[in-house]
Motif scaffolding. Structure first.
Motif, PDB file in Angstrom:
ATOM      1  N   ARG A  66       0.841  -1.175   0.014  1.00  9.24           N
ATOM      2  CA  ARG A  66      -0.147   0.229   0.057  1.00  9.24           C
ATOM      3  C   ARG A  66       0.782   1.298   0.013  1.00  9.24           C
ATOM      4  NH1 ARG A  66      -0.805  -2.559   4.918  1.00  9.24           N
ATOM      5  NH2 ARG A  66       0.066  -1.314   6.629  1.00  9.24           N
ATOM      6  N   ILE A  93       1.488   1.841  -3.669  1.00 10.82           N
ATOM      7  CA  ILE A  93       0.229   2.670  -4.073  1.00 10.82           C
ATOM      8  C   ILE A  93       0.052   4.215  -3.896  1.00 10.82           C
ATOM      9  CG2 ILE A  93      -2.192   2.811  -4.102  1.00 10.82           C
ATOM     10  CD1 ILE A  93      -2.014  -0.605  -3.863  1.00 10.82           C
ATOM     11  N   ILE A 132      -7.091   2.730  -8.827  1.00 11.48           N
ATOM     12  CA  ILE A 132      -6.771   1.962  -7.844  1.00 11.48           C
ATOM     13  C   ILE A 132      -7.837   0.974  -7.764  1.00 11.48           C
ATOM     14  CG2 ILE A 132      -5.794   1.128  -5.526  1.00 11.48           C
ATOM     15  CD1 ILE A 132      -3.969   3.186  -7.481  1.00 11.48           C
TER      16      ILE A 132
END
Length: 50
Positions: free
Chosen positions: A3, A6, A49
């Motif tokens: 994450r 991301i 996403i």
């Protein structure tokens, strides 16, 4: 800490430093993903996403 990778491609990423033994920059996760999947445009919208 995928994450964190991301987070680095979103419009307002946090600091890339991560306290891991083998990796200390979250942008490295982005680079590794690009090696496998090709170029990732940055910044991306939140809808990118999934």
């Amino acid at each position: 800490m995928t994450r964190r990778g991301i987070d680095q491609i979103l419009p307002h990423p946090s600091e890339p430093f991560i306290p891991e033994f083998y990796l200390n920059d979250a942008r490295e996760y982005v680079r590794l993903a690009e090696v496998v999947n090709g170029s990732i445009p940055t910044p991306v919208s939140f809808s990118y996403i999934q």
